[in-house]
Motif scaffolding. Structure first.
Motif, short mmCIF file in Angstrom:
data_model
loop_
_atom_site.label_atom_id
_atom_site.label_comp_id
_atom_site.label_asym_id
_atom_site.label_seq_id
_atom_site.Cartn_x
_atom_site.Cartn_y
_atom_site.Cartn_z
N LEU A 85 -1.06 22.82 -36.49
CA LEU A 85 -0.95 22.55 -37.70
C LEU A 85 -0.79 20.74 -37.66
O LEU A 85 -0.15 20.26 -37.01
N ILE A 86 -1.55 19.99 -38.38
CA ILE A 86 -1.67 18.70 -38.17
C ILE A 86 -1.25 18.00 -39.47
O ILE A 86 -2.01 18.22 -40.32
N HIS A 97 1.06 30.67 -39.34
CA HIS A 97 1.42 30.93 -38.12
C HIS A 97 0.71 30.22 -36.78
O HIS A 97 0.25 30.73 -35.98
N ALA A 98 1.03 28.85 -37.11
CA ALA A 98 0.61 27.82 -36.30
C ALA A 98 1.58 27.81 -35.00
O ALA A 98 2.62 28.19 -35.29
N ASP A 99 1.31 27.60 -33.80
CA ASP A 99 1.93 27.49 -32.49
C ASP A 99 2.56 26.23 -32.42
O ASP A 99 3.72 26.11 -32.05
N ARG A 100 2.04 25.03 -32.89
CA ARG A 100 2.41 23.80 -32.92
C ARG A 100 2.16 22.99 -34.05
O ARG A 100 1.49 23.25 -34.49
N LEU A 101 3.17 21.98 -34.33
CA LEU A 101 3.24 21.23 -35.37
C LEU A 101 2.81 19.59 -34.64
O LEU A 101 3.88 19.27 -34.16
N LEU A 102 1.82 19.18 -35.11
CA LEU A 102 1.60 17.64 -34.62
C LEU A 102 1.65 16.85 -35.75
O LEU A 102 1.08 16.88 -36.66
N LYS A 147 12.46 21.67 -33.41
CA LYS A 147 12.07 20.44 -32.38
C LYS A 147 11.25 21.00 -31.22
O LYS A 147 10.49 20.48 -30.62
N ASP A 148 11.38 22.24 -31.00
CA ASP A 148 10.59 22.90 -29.80
C ASP A 148 9.07 23.13 -30.05
O ASP A 148 8.46 23.55 -29.30
#
Length: 187
Positions: free
Chosen positions: A4-5, A27-32, A63-64
């Motif tokens: 997710l950006i 259900h995103a793995d990472r937040l950019l 944070k992770d």
């Protein structure tokens, strides 16, 4: 992996909560995050529920799962209270046979491209206006702003999954989709 950006939260606890709700629903793995996290900046009005301390608490809880780059409103003082790195001017992400260059947009943008190869992707915020446009063989994409959208755009974000970018409202409605492979074939 699903990303997710988002960009330009500017200290709005209300819109940060909405973004994090969308992050969970996607259900995103990472937040950019493409910068301008806590401060609203001198050219912007205060966003709804301007509460930078609450925004940092909300972001620190995840944070992770966050990768962030520095915006023109982000400072060393902000880094002192955030538990994840925010002071890099850009991040490079490898996506199959292309590079994604993620930055805030106040230095690199569609009129001032970083050193990339045709077919690579430039992600940036800063303008608060969503964008998907080819410039000299580089796909330039902007998610717009989470809290202070401009030029009649929506409060929103993008997702990246299976080499396709989706521009979405904070409610999760898709505004536009762009297949990186189809776009590369056209350029």
């Amino acid at each position: 992996m699903k990303w997710l950006i988002a960009s330009d939260i500017h200290g709005s606890a209300y819109y940060c909560r909405a973004l994090l709700d969308a992050f969970e629903k996607e259900h995103a793995d990472r937040l950019l995050l493409l910068g301008d996290l806590l401060y609203h900046g001198p050219r912007n009005d205060l966003p709804r529920d301007y509460q930078p301390k609450e925004v940092l608490r909300l972001l620190n809880e995840r944070k992770d799962r966050i990768m962030a780059v520095r915006g023109n409103c982000d400072t060393e003082v902000d880094q002192m209270v955030l538990d994840f790195p925010i002071l890099a001017d850009y991040a490079l992400i490898s996506l199959e046979d292309r590079v994604i260059f993620a930055t805030h947009g106040h230095h690199f943008h569609r009129e001032a491209l970083p050193p990339l190869q045709p077919g690579d992707v430039l992600l940036y915020g800063h303008t608060h206006v969503p964008l998907c446009e080819w410039q000299d063989g580089i796909l330039c994409c902007n998610p717009g702003s989470v809290s202070i959208p401009k030029e009649h755009s929506h409060h929103g974000y993008m997702t990246l999954e299976n080499a396709t970018l989706y521009w979405k409202t904070l409610d999760g409605d898709t505004v536009r989709a762009c297949s990186l492979q189809e776009e590369a074939d056209r350029s």
